[in-house]
Design a protein around this motif. Structure first.
Motif, PDB file in Angstrom:
ATOM      1  N   VAL A  62       0.900  -0.896  -0.233  1.00  0.00           N
ATOM      2  CA  VAL A  62       0.096   0.084  -0.408  1.00  0.00           C
ATOM      3  C   VAL A  62       0.934   0.700   0.309  1.00  0.00           C
ATOM      4  CG1 VAL A  62      -1.824   1.168   0.945  1.00  0.00           C
ATOM      5  CG2 VAL A  62      -1.845  -1.474   1.239  1.00  0.00           C
ATOM      6  N   ALA A  94      -2.468   2.067   6.730  1.00  0.00           N
ATOM      7  CA  ALA A  94      -1.386   1.355   6.024  1.00  0.00           C
ATOM      8  C   ALA A  94      -1.446  -0.129   6.641  1.00  0.00           C
ATOM      9  CB  ALA A  94      -0.256   1.822   5.675  1.00  0.00           C
ATOM     10  N   GLU A  97      -3.999  -2.748   5.503  1.00  0.00           N
ATOM     11  CA  GLU A  97      -4.768  -2.781   4.203  1.00  0.00           C
ATOM     12  C   GLU A  97      -3.383  -3.331   3.291  1.00  0.00           C
ATOM     13  OE1 GLU A  97      -7.369  -0.764   2.538  1.00  0.00           O
ATOM     14  OE2 GLU A  97      -6.568  -2.551   0.789  1.00  0.00           O
ATOM     15  N   ALA A  98      -2.542  -3.112   3.341  1.00  0.00           N
ATOM     16  CA  ALA A  98      -1.993  -3.881   3.161  1.00  0.00           C
ATOM     17  C   ALA A  98      -1.792  -5.959   4.184  1.00  0.00           C
ATOM     18  CB  ALA A  98      -0.053  -3.621   3.738  1.00  0.00           C
ATOM     19  N   ARG A 101      -4.824  -6.950   1.639  1.00  0.00           N
ATOM     20  CA  ARG A 101      -4.413  -7.146   0.184  1.00  0.00           C
ATOM     21  C   ARG A 101      -3.295  -8.225   0.227  1.00  0.00           C
ATOM     22  NH1 ARG A 101      -2.920  -1.193  -2.306  1.00  0.00           N
ATOM     23  NH2 ARG A 101      -5.360  -0.066  -1.659  1.00  0.00           N
ATOM     24  N   GLU A 135       4.859   3.778   2.341  1.00  0.00           N
ATOM     25  CA  GLU A 135       4.208   2.837   1.726  1.00  0.00           C
ATOM     26  C   GLU A 135       4.975   1.141   2.727  1.00  0.00           C
ATOM     27  OE1 GLU A 135       7.595  -0.361   0.237  1.00  0.00           O
ATOM     28  OE2 GLU A 135       5.743  -1.365  -1.618  1.00  0.00           O
TER      29      GLU A 135
END
Lengths: 147, 297
Positions: A62, A94, A97-98, A101, A135
């Motif tokens: 992310v 972040a 979300e990572a 995913r 990131e």
């Protein structure tokens, strides 16, 4: 005077958009976390291999940008010290979300659990005035039951 | 082995308090502390600035003028400073300034340089290095030498009391504080905002400084002419100008208060100098050289 107006407008824009995006993102994160809860994420390196499984690398990455308001708050924190709460929520989003995913990828592969999960963070920032983004990369080994 | 990821409650890794609350706490806190510190230092700087020798002030002023000249040359604007030329006006103002300097007993190293500017601006001001600027616009409004002497004496009194260097000291400290904050925040936008709002450009004298300059100017006027009627006339003219057209710039740099006029009247009655008033006229042909210069054929 014009500079003050531009500055206040930037702050307001940052706050408005940033806040809206964050609330929406958290809503979605909480929803998807509930949906993907049956794929556990485990940090141990050694899964119990009592029956044959396939293993596959899964990743989730992310990039999230900071908004003007958060950046201003963090700059003030720079002077006063203490918890940079405006960045804490950014990184929390972040990370989660990572992981989500990564879990989604596992689901697509037909996996049921992820072992040896690691998280890495990199700031995408090159000096003054450049974009302030972060990131977060989550990766691990998904175990997939052979068909 | 059974692996599970139970739901973790929210608000452990993040703060649940509202970001706007933090924003207001931080801005008021940080800016408040910086503002108080800057004000304290500025006050201190203002107090200590008078111990800077006048020679040092002169050197700084020279550097500033050099810089400014370079800037104006860059812009290639017609330079309307004609004080380097030997005009009757220059002579006249220099003589008047010398008289006033003696009356105010300026220390010998404190040299006053009068600059006459051929411009419609109704203004006069004193700045670093003993430089006094007089504009044609203001001089044209003044009916006699006494009023001109009051303006000049007022500006020279600012220099006598070291008001320019005090204001500069205050301005530099505040500017430094602002630069410190903006660079600590590392934000070019804030940098612009702060430098524009707290600009150092204009030396502004406080009301007390204006009053102090008035008093000294009145004293010197009394010494030179025996009365101070030029002063009251100056302010009457200014008041008239204020009511009939756009406020002259002189009034924005020298705010005219009833208090100020009262102070002049008090001075007048205290020294009881209203017996015989002889106003000194301005010498003939002062502006003639100028009109020739400003309207080339």
């Amino acid at each position: 005077m014009a500079e003050i107006l531009i500055f206040v407008a930037l702050l307001a824009l940052g706050y408005g958009f940033g806040r809206h995006a964050e609330t929406r993102h958290y809503k979605s994160i909480i929803q998807r976390e509930a949906a993907l809860r049956d794929i556990p994420v485990v940090t141990t390196k050694f899964p119990p291999l009592d029956h044959p499984v396939n293993a596959e690398l899964v990743t989730g990455s992310v990039v999230i940008s900071v908004d003007y308001f958060k950046r201003f708050l963090a700059a003030l924190r720079n002077l006063a010290g203490g918890r940079v709460t405006s960045y804490e929520s950014l990184l929390d989003r972040a990370r989660r979300e990572a992981v989500l995913r990564m879990k989604q990828q596992t689901l697509n592969l037909g996996g049921h659990i992820i072992f040896n999960v690691k998280l890495e963070t990199a700031s995408i920032h090159k000096g003054r005035g450049s974009i302030g983004s972060v990131e977060v990369l989550a990766y691990g080994t998904a175990l997939i039951h052979p068909h | 082995m059974d692996y599970q990821n139970p739901k973790i409650p929210e608000g452990i890794n993040t703060s649940t308090s509202h970001p706007l609350k933090e924003f207001f706490l931080l801005t008021t806190g940080v800016l408040g502390v910086v503002a108080i510190a800057a004000l304290l230092f500025a006050l201190l700087a203002e107090q200590l600035a008078i111990y800077i020798p006048f020679e040092t002030e002169l050197k700084w002023a020279e550097k500033i003028t050099e810089y400014k000249n370079r800037e104006t040359n860059k812009q290639s604007e017609p330079n309307n400073v004609i004080d380097s030329k030997d005009t009757p006006m220059k002579h006249y103002l220099d003589e008047l300034a010398a008289k006033i300097s003696t009356a105010q007993a300026l220390p010998p190293e404190m040299k006053i340089t009068v600059h006459y500017q051929d411009s419609d601006v109704i203004n006069a001001f004193a700045t670093l290095g003993g430089h006094v600027f007089l504009f044609r616009g203001l001089l044209e409004e003044l009916p006699n030498e006494n009023a001109v002497a009051m303006v000049l004496a007022h500006e020279i009194a600012h220099i006598k009391h070291r008001h320019p260097i005090r204001s500069a000291g205050r301005g530099i400290i505040i500017g430094m504080a602002l630069t410190m904050v903006s660079s600590a925040l590392g934000n070019s936008m804030i940098n612009q905002v702060l430098t524009n709002t707290g600009g150092l450009a204009v030396l502004k004298f406080s009301r007390d400084q204006e009053d102090e300059a008035d008093q000294t100017a009145l004293e010197s006027l009394r010494k030179i002419y025996g009365h101070v009627f030029g002063a009251s006339e100056l302010f009457e003219i200014m008041q008239q100008a204020e009511s009939t057209r756009l406020t002259p710039e002189f009034l924005s740099t020298h705010p005219l208060s009833q208090q100020r006029i009262n102070a002049i009247h008090t001075f007048q009655s205290k020294h009881n100098i209203a017996e015989e008033i002889k106003l000194t006229p301005l010498p003939d042909g002062l502006f003639k050289v100028l009109t020739k210069q400003t309207t080339p054929e």
